[in-house]
Design a protein around this motif. Sequence first.
Motif, short mmCIF file in Angstrom:
data_model
loop_
_atom_site.label_atom_id
_atom_site.label_comp_id
_atom_site.label_asym_id
_atom_site.label_seq_id
_atom_site.Cartn_x
_atom_site.Cartn_y
_atom_site.Cartn_z
N PRO A 105 0.81 -1.22 0.00
CA PRO A 105 0.00 0.00 0.00
C PRO A 105 0.84 1.27 0.00
CG PRO A 105 -0.89 -1.59 1.56
CD PRO A 105 0.42 -2.14 1.08
N HIS A 106 0.49 2.20 -0.87
CA HIS A 106 1.10 3.53 -0.96
C HIS A 106 2.53 3.52 -1.48
CE1 HIS A 106 -2.44 4.42 1.32
NE2 HIS A 106 -1.96 3.95 2.46
N LYS A 107 3.04 2.37 -1.87
CA LYS A 107 4.45 2.25 -2.26
C LYS A 107 4.80 3.21 -3.41
CE LYS A 107 8.35 0.39 -3.86
NZ LYS A 107 8.36 -0.89 -4.55
N LEU A 128 14.72 1.92 7.76
CA LEU A 128 13.49 2.37 7.10
C LEU A 128 13.70 2.24 5.60
CD1 LEU A 128 12.75 5.61 9.20
CD2 LEU A 128 11.66 3.36 9.44
N ASP A 129 13.76 1.01 5.12
CA ASP A 129 14.09 0.79 3.72
C ASP A 129 13.75 -0.63 3.30
OD1 ASP A 129 16.32 -0.96 4.48
OD2 ASP A 129 17.37 0.87 5.05
N LYS A 130 14.13 -0.97 2.10
CA LYS A 130 13.81 -2.26 1.50
C LYS A 130 14.51 -3.43 2.19
CE LYS A 130 13.86 -4.19 -3.21
NZ LYS A 130 14.13 -3.80 -4.62
N GLU A 131 15.62 -3.15 2.91
CA GLU A 131 16.36 -4.24 3.55
C GLU A 131 15.50 -5.00 4.55
OE1 GLU A 131 20.10 -6.38 3.87
OE2 GLU A 131 19.08 -5.14 2.39
N GLU A 135 3.63 -3.50 7.73
CA GLU A 135 4.77 -2.94 8.46
C GLU A 135 5.77 -2.31 7.50
OE1 GLU A 135 8.15 -4.23 11.80
OE2 GLU A 135 6.74 -5.74 11.02
N PHE A 136 5.98 -2.98 6.39
CA PHE A 136 6.89 -2.47 5.36
C PHE A 136 6.40 -1.13 4.82
CE2 PHE A 136 8.54 -3.19 0.83
CZ PHE A 136 9.84 -2.79 1.15
N SER A 137 5.11 -1.04 4.51
CA SER A 137 4.53 0.21 4.03
C SER A 137 4.72 1.33 5.05
CB SER A 137 3.03 0.00 3.75
OG SER A 137 2.39 1.21 3.42
N ASN A 138 4.49 1.02 6.31
CA ASN A 138 4.63 2.03 7.35
C ASN A 138 6.07 2.53 7.48
OD1 ASN A 138 1.90 1.94 7.98
ND2 ASN A 138 2.16 0.40 9.58
N LYS A 139 7.04 1.67 7.23
CA LYS A 139 8.44 2.09 7.26
C LYS A 139 8.72 3.10 6.14
CE LYS A 139 10.67 -1.95 9.40
NZ LYS A 139 11.55 -1.25 10.36
N TYR A 140 8.21 2.83 4.96
CA TYR A 140 8.43 3.74 3.84
C TYR A 140 7.80 5.11 4.12
CZ TYR A 140 10.53 0.55 0.40
OH TYR A 140 11.40 -0.25 -0.30
N SER A 164 16.01 2.24 -3.37
CA SER A 164 17.35 2.30 -3.96
C SER A 164 18.45 2.57 -2.93
CB SER A 164 17.40 3.40 -5.03
OG SER A 164 17.21 4.68 -4.44
N SER A 165 18.08 2.73 -1.67
CA SER A 165 19.04 3.14 -0.63
C SER A 165 18.75 2.41 0.67
CB SER A 165 18.92 4.65 -0.37
OG SER A 165 18.83 5.39 -1.57
N ARG A 166 19.74 2.42 1.55
CA ARG A 166 19.53 1.97 2.92
C ARG A 166 19.59 3.18 3.84
NH1 ARG A 166 22.75 -2.17 0.87
NH2 ARG A 166 21.80 -4.24 1.02
N PHE A 167 18.63 3.24 4.76
CA PHE A 167 18.60 4.28 5.78
C PHE A 167 18.50 3.62 7.15
CE2 PHE A 167 17.04 6.66 2.10
CZ PHE A 167 17.65 7.90 2.25
N TRP A 168 19.42 3.94 8.04
CA TRP A 168 19.37 3.46 9.42
C TRP A 168 19.01 4.61 10.35
CZ3 TRP A 168 24.80 0.72 9.10
CH2 TRP A 168 24.66 -0.48 8.38
N ILE A 169 18.31 4.27 11.43
CA ILE A 169 18.06 5.24 12.49
C ILE A 169 19.38 5.43 13.23
CG2 ILE A 169 16.72 5.78 14.54
CD1 ILE A 169 15.04 5.65 12.02
N ALA A 170 19.91 6.63 13.20
CA ALA A 170 21.27 6.87 13.69
C ALA A 170 21.46 6.47 15.14
CB ALA A 170 21.65 8.34 13.48
#
Length: 328
Positions: free
Chosen positions: A61-63, A256-259, A286-291, A234-240
């Motif tokens: 959803p919403h991707k 918060l990414d595809k990983e 859960e995946f949608s909510n991360k995006y 296309s990227s990885r983002f970590w919560i610092a």
Amino acid sequence: MTPRTSDFQLLDHCLTDAEFSELPGFYRNKVRDAYQLPDRRRLLISTDRQSAFDQVLAAVPHKGQVLTQTARYWFDQTEDVCPNHVISYPDPNIVMVKDLDMLPIEIVVRSYLTGSTNTSLWSMYDQGNRVLYGHEFPEGLKKNQQLVEAIVTPTTKPAQGGHDAPITESEILETQLVTPAQWYELVERSLALFARGQELAAKKGLILVDTKYEFGLDENGAIVVADEIHTPDSSRFWIAETYQEKFESGEEPYSLDKEFLRLWIVGQCDPYKDPIPQIPAETLIEFSNKYIALFERLTGLEFEKPDPLVSMRARIREALAKELPEYF
């Protein structure tokens, strides 16, 4: 957060098909449906299809809207670093772009030893390789360890249905995939885009870990960044704030990414040998909510979810008819 009943209903309203017979030059990629227009323009419609390990696996959803609007934020924030292909945004899922002569390599910039695909640094390092993409790595490194500096790790661009493959700078120059001048500009542009991305992400408490760029040449032969930029696909983002503790304990940083989806799949099977099982609805929500969380954290804007009572195809068709009335 426990998904609500309304969240599960959204799975039945995902946009999986954006083919409209009125428009010319249709072609389909894993995520986007696109149209080659005759006046050096290209229309890209981001669907909700989700791919991983070179397969389309589900709809999220919403991707498509998240991808388009996240890329829009980054194109706006980096246009002084590198020109981009954007002409206009007729709809939250649509971008009209310049039709470029795409270059035959993808530029991946990485600043951490991580990843779960067979072209990622960690997967290759964990198999015992110590020269990766032409870069030498010492013994004793750990997964998710920060590199001394960001490095460029190019891959070939696969044909439809193919797989990208690692390639080195020397191989690119020897095979003349691009000219030496183009290659060195691609490296410079990519590192500058990545530096801007890391800078802005850090201000929002995020680490831009790695990313992929695609470039093309415009009608004047200038290098232009295309496709998408710094999206969670296309990227990885970590919560610092989670990184150091998770790294020291050998756990995955909160991302918060595809990983997130790749790691779920790897936990179920070998995606390069086994059939990938159906992804549970709870995981897709859960995946949608991360995006969405990534978009909101980066931009400071609230994500505007579309009206579930309005057909996405009908809405997009209406936007296309306004943008391209000569075809409707």
